[in-house]
Design an enzyme around this catalytic site. Structure first.
Site, PDB file in Angstrom:
ATOM      1  N   LYS A  94       9.729   3.545 -14.554  1.00 36.74           N
ATOM      2  CA  LYS A  94      10.020   2.523 -13.481  1.00 36.74           C
ATOM      3  C   LYS A  94       9.467   1.863 -14.295  1.00 36.74           C
ATOM      4  O   LYS A  94       8.119   1.779 -13.000  1.00 36.74           O
ATOM      5  CB  LYS A  94      10.182   2.973 -12.413  1.00 36.74           C
ATOM      6  CG  LYS A  94      11.575   1.000 -11.436  1.00 36.74           C
ATOM      7  CD  LYS A  94      11.258   2.417 -10.373  1.00 36.74           C
ATOM      8  CE  LYS A  94      10.351   0.962  -9.527  1.00 36.74           C
ATOM      9  NZ  LYS A  94       9.547  -0.328  -9.801  1.00 36.74           N
TER      10      LYS A  94
ATOM     11  N   GLU B 123      -2.148   7.865  -9.364  1.00 35.79           N
ATOM     12  CA  GLU B 123      -3.425   6.894  -9.827  1.00 35.79           C
ATOM     13  C   GLU B 123      -3.642   5.811  -8.874  1.00 35.79           C
ATOM     14  O   GLU B 123      -2.744   5.395  -9.064  1.00 35.79           O
ATOM     15  CB  GLU B 123      -3.747   6.849 -10.953  1.00 35.79           C
ATOM     16  CG  GLU B 123      -3.562   7.706 -12.258  1.00 35.79           C
ATOM     17  CD  GLU B 123      -4.598   8.589 -12.206  1.00 35.79           C
ATOM     18  OE1 GLU B 123      -6.096   7.865 -11.581  1.00 35.79           O
ATOM     19  OE2 GLU B 123      -5.036   9.036 -12.865  1.00 35.79           O
TER      20      GLU B 123
ATOM     21  N   CYS C 284      -7.441  -1.752  -9.836  1.00 35.01           N
ATOM     22  CA  CYS C 284      -8.064  -0.375  -8.932  1.00 35.01           C
ATOM     23  C   CYS C 284      -9.771  -0.675  -9.134  1.00 35.01           C
ATOM     24  O   CYS C 284     -10.223   0.303  -8.324  1.00 35.01           O
ATOM     25  CB  CYS C 284      -7.098   0.628 -10.262  1.00 35.01           C
ATOM     26  SG  CYS C 284      -7.224   1.100 -11.281  1.00 35.01           S
TER      27      CYS C 284
ATOM     28  N   GLU D 226      -8.530  -2.185   0.494  1.00 32.51           N
ATOM     29  CA  GLU D 226      -8.682  -2.806  -1.329  1.00 32.51           C
ATOM     30  C   GLU D 226      -7.921  -4.340  -0.971  1.00 32.51           C
ATOM     31  O   GLU D 226      -6.283  -4.342  -0.492  1.00 32.51           O
ATOM     32  CB  GLU D 226      -8.106  -1.793  -1.528  1.00 32.51           C
ATOM     33  CG  GLU D 226      -7.303  -2.998  -3.126  1.00 32.51           C
ATOM     34  CD  GLU D 226      -6.319  -1.566  -4.034  1.00 32.51           C
ATOM     35  OE1 GLU D 226      -5.114  -1.249  -3.780  1.00 32.51           O
ATOM     36  OE2 GLU D 226      -7.198  -1.221  -5.115  1.00 32.51           O
TER      37      GLU D 226
HETATM   38  P1  NAD Z   1       2.633  -0.368  -5.440  1.00 32.88           P
HETATM   39  O1  NAD Z   1       2.693   0.711  -5.001  1.00 32.88           O
HETATM   40  O2  NAD Z   1       3.337  -1.609  -4.884  1.00 32.88           O
HETATM   41  O3  NAD Z   1       4.210  -0.494  -6.641  1.00 32.88           O
HETATM   42  C1  NAD Z   1       3.559   0.415  -7.736  1.00 32.88           C
HETATM   43  C2  NAD Z   1       5.028   1.026  -8.148  1.00 32.88           C
HETATM   44  O4  NAD Z   1       5.695   1.637  -7.290  1.00 32.88           O
HETATM   45  C3  NAD Z   1       6.169   0.031  -8.649  1.00 32.88           C
HETATM   46  O5  NAD Z   1       6.776   0.028 -10.000  1.00 32.88           O
HETATM   47  C4  NAD Z   1       7.412  -0.182  -7.344  1.00 32.88           C
HETATM   48  O6  NAD Z   1       8.122  -0.563  -7.726  1.00 32.88           O
HETATM   49  C5  NAD Z   1       7.314   1.295  -6.904  1.00 32.88           C
HETATM   50  N1  NAD Z   1       7.155   1.179  -5.549  1.00 32.88           N
HETATM   51  C6  NAD Z   1       7.337   1.168  -4.480  1.00 32.88           C
HETATM   52  N2  NAD Z   1       7.760   1.719  -3.483  1.00 32.88           N
HETATM   53  C7  NAD Z   1       8.476   2.684  -4.242  1.00 32.88           C
HETATM   54  C8  NAD Z   1       8.724   3.741  -3.277  1.00 32.88           C
HETATM   55  N3  NAD Z   1       9.129   3.501  -1.539  1.00 32.88           N
HETATM   56  N4  NAD Z   1       8.968   4.961  -4.060  1.00 32.88           N
HETATM   57  C9  NAD Z   1       8.712   4.771  -5.414  1.00 32.88           C
HETATM   58  N5  NAD Z   1       8.668   4.092  -6.369  1.00 32.88           N
HETATM   59  C10 NAD Z   1       8.113   2.135  -5.474  1.00 32.88           C
HETATM   60  O7  NAD Z   1       1.277  -1.112  -6.275  1.00 32.88           O
HETATM   61  P2  NAD Z   1       1.324  -2.369  -6.844  1.00 32.88           P
HETATM   62  O8  NAD Z   1       1.200  -3.426  -5.844  1.00 32.88           O
HETATM   63  O9  NAD Z   1       2.263  -2.481  -8.374  1.00 32.88           O
HETATM   64  O10 NAD Z   1      -0.206  -2.426  -8.177  1.00 32.88           O
HETATM   65  C11 NAD Z   1      -1.279  -2.741  -7.303  1.00 32.88           C
HETATM   66  C12 NAD Z   1      -1.437  -0.921  -6.726  1.00 32.88           C
HETATM   67  O11 NAD Z   1      -1.474   0.149  -7.576  1.00 32.88           O
HETATM   68  C13 NAD Z   1      -3.588  -1.294  -6.071  1.00 32.88           C
HETATM   69  O12 NAD Z   1      -3.653  -0.677  -4.992  1.00 32.88           O
HETATM   70  C14 NAD Z   1      -3.598  -0.817  -7.356  1.00 32.88           C
HETATM   71  O13 NAD Z   1      -5.246  -0.177  -6.920  1.00 32.88           O
HETATM   72  C15 NAD Z   1      -3.272  -0.018  -7.133  1.00 32.88           C
HETATM   73  N6  NAD Z   1      -3.806   0.725  -9.263  1.00 32.88           N
HETATM   74  C16 NAD Z   1      -3.872   1.946  -9.198  1.00 32.88           C
HETATM   75  C17 NAD Z   1      -4.671   2.735 -11.029  1.00 32.88           C
HETATM   76  C18 NAD Z   1      -5.089   3.741 -11.003  1.00 32.88           C
HETATM   77  O14 NAD Z   1      -5.494   3.942 -12.102  1.00 32.88           O
HETATM   78  N7  NAD Z   1      -5.864   4.743 -10.055  1.00 32.88           N
HETATM   79  C19 NAD Z   1      -4.581   1.555 -11.738  1.00 32.88           C
HETATM   80  C20 NAD Z   1      -3.533  -0.035 -11.349  1.00 32.88           C
HETATM   81  C21 NAD Z   1      -3.265   0.142  -9.967  1.00 32.88           C
END
Ligand code: NAD
Length: 498
Positions: free
Chosen positions: A183, A258, A292, A391
């Site tokens: 997803k 992650e 990130c 962040e």
């Molecule tokens: P997010 O947590 O809002 O969403 C990530 C994914 O999770 C999306 O596909 C979203 O639809 C899904 N999601 C949201 N709520 C959910 C739930 N309750 N159950 C299951 N899935 C759900 O994050 P974002 O805004 O898409 O991405 C940004 C974040 O990701 C930042 O915090 C960034 O630091 C982090 N990030 C981490 C890494 C790493 O390798 N550590 C890499 C890239 C991004």
């Protein structure tokens, strides 16, 4: 997915289940926007819980009865290499879709598309060299330990680098013989959907990679609470990761997380300042600041602070913001409207908290109606401010001044996150102290981000649990099995023979 031409986006993105697009369903429809224009470019058909269930059933069947987990590793590897070649042949198309949907500058996306192809070949090689163990120390017995695919994975990815991060999840999962339901983010489904379609033109058996699209609260939650899932690998925000892990834990399913970061970039007094300046700008403004691993807290030693900070601010003001398709663009739009508003809200908050605005700070209308923002630099009086602890995930650098290296290390560690840390210094002693003392998953010394696929990547503290990497991915995506046989018939105590 109905694809009018290789260059244009599809009219509509649907789920891809059991090797085919599913066609019209009952779920909700969302607009997919181009962040450079704020205009819709496609529709996304959200998968409801029933459709998610269907995807999991398909992945389950492909795992329990299909050829993929049982395939000779050379055949599986051939398919992964064919996928690599096919994705590479479509690199231009995939990059265009990614730029159109995520707003990342084209030159940067090219590197991420290359990463996507490298992920496929890398994990094909890792899986083909997986080893077991054997033990003969107990007299008369042979015991061996094998690694087996763990089963069906729920893979969830974010919007900031959709191809690079989704392909990392998929390649590390399927190379070991697992099947999955992916997803991606509801904001950036376009390039990932095409990637999944291209994978299936290379002999990947139906059901090995299934795709569902939609919001986290609907499609994401349905996926992680599916009983047919054996594990969850998640890349995204820390708060979401916590919810995902709780849901997986309720059914005793392992999760790999992650998550976010608020990483320090330490500019020590003995650094090559030209390179440190270039590196600090890249560390925060690459990928439109939505990384990130951004070096978002720039810690500058007091003796060089005035000069470094004024030059950093000047360069920040000169960064070219604009159309991500243009080769001249250095920073493109943020990914979507509410994210832009959130990032601008943090700039206001930082100023209210006492930060000095050095550059930028506002929406950038000069680049058009898209979600553009001026690259921003702020000087913070204290690391305890929310602007230094939370962040922001946008093109916002927070600079701070320190006196001793010990103080810089303490500031780097004064965070609930621990993803990465950068150091710019000519001193081996400083490098060793930072490497030893900073609690973060990766330390980059005198270099901006350099992703070594052979090394583990992941976070300490609130930045995650587990690592991506050859050994750690093998451990997460496989189960260990111990088998023991006697070399000669062992004596058996004859119960009930008297
Ligand atoms: P997010 O947590 O809002 O969403 C990530 C994914 O999770 C999306 O596909 C979203 O639809 C899904 N999601 C949201 N709520 C959910 C739930 N309750 N159950 C299951 N899935 C759900 O994050 P974002 O805004 O898409 O991405 C940004 C974040 O990701 C930042 O915090 C960034 O630091 C982090 N990030 C981490 C890494 C790493 O390798 N550590 C890499 C890239 C991004």
């Amino acid at each position: 997915m109905t694809t009018p031409s290789t260059a244009a986006p599809p009219d509509k993105v649907e789920s891809f289940i059991g090797g085919a697009w599913v066609g019209e369903t009952r779920g909700h429809c969302l607009e997919v926007l181009n962040p450079a224009t704020a205009q819709p470019v496609a529709l996304l058909q959200e998968a409801d819980p029933a459709e998610v269930h269907r995807a999991v059933i398909n992945a389950r069947q492909a795992f329990d009865a299909g050829p993929w987990p049982r395939m000779d590793i050379n055949d599986r590897k051939d398919i992964l290499y064919r996928i690599r070649d096919r994705l590479r042949a479509h690199a231009g198309e995939l990059a265009d879709l990614e730029v159109l949907n995520a707003g990342i500058p084209h030159h940067h996306v090219q590197g991420q598309v290359l990463r996507m192809t490298r992920n496929c070949e890398f994990f094909a090689e890792v899986a083909s060299t997986l080893r077991g163990e054997s033990y003969t120390q107990s007299a008369g017995f042979l015991t061996w330990v094998t690694r087996e695919p763990r089963g069906v994975a729920a893979l969830i990815s974010p919007w900031n680098a959709p191809l690079a991060l989704s392909s990392m999840r998929v390649a590390s999962c399927i190379a070991f013989g697992n099947t999955c339901v992916l997803k991606p983010s509801e904001y950036t489904p376009l390039a990932v959907a095409r990637m999944v379609e291209l994978m299936h033109e290379c002999g990947l058996p139906p059901g090995v990679v299934n795709l569902v699209n939609g919001r986290g609260s609907i499609t994401g939650e349905a996926l992680v609470s599916e009983p047919g899932i054996d594990m969850v690998a998640f890349t995204g925000g820390t708060d979401t990761g916590r919810r995902v892990m709780a849901s997986a834990a309720a059914r005793l399913k392992p999760s790999l997380l992650e998550l976010g970061g608020k990483s320090a970039n330490i500019i020590h007094e003995d650094a090559d300042l030209e390179r440190a300046l270039d590196g600090a700008l890249l560390g925060i403004f690459s990928n439109n600041g939505q990384q990130c691993l951004a070096g978002s807290r720039i810690l500058v030693q007091r003796r060089i602070a005035e000069d470094f900070i004024s030059r950093f601010a000047e360069r920040t003001r000169r960064i070219r913001v604009g159309d991500p398709m243009s080769p001249d663009t250095e920073v493109g739009p943020l990914c979507f409207q509410s994210h832009l508003e959130r990032v601008l809200g943090y700039v206001d908050l930082a100023r209210q908290e006492g930060c000095e605005l050095l550059a930028g700070g506002a929406r950038d209308w000069s680049a058009g109606a898209g979600f553009y923002m001026q690259p921003t630099a702020l000087l913070a009086p204290s690391n305890s401010l929310r602007a230094c602890q939370e962040e922001i995930f946008g093109p916002v650098a927070i600079l701070q001044v320190y006196d001793s290296l010990q103080e810089a290390i303490a500031l780097a560690n004064d965070s609930r996150f621990g993803l990465v840390c950068y150091l710019w210094s000519a001193s081996l002693d400083a490098a060793m102290q930072v490497s030893r003392s900073v609690r973060a998953g990766t330390i980059w010394i005198n270099t901006p981000m350099m992703r070594e696929l052979r090394a583990p990547f992941g976070g300490y503290k609130d930045s995650g649990i587990g690592r991506d990497g050859p050994q750690s991915s093998a451990e997460f995506f496989t189960e260990l099995k111990t088998t023991t046989v006697p070399l000669d018939p062992p004596p058996l105590r004859p119960l009930g023979r008297h």
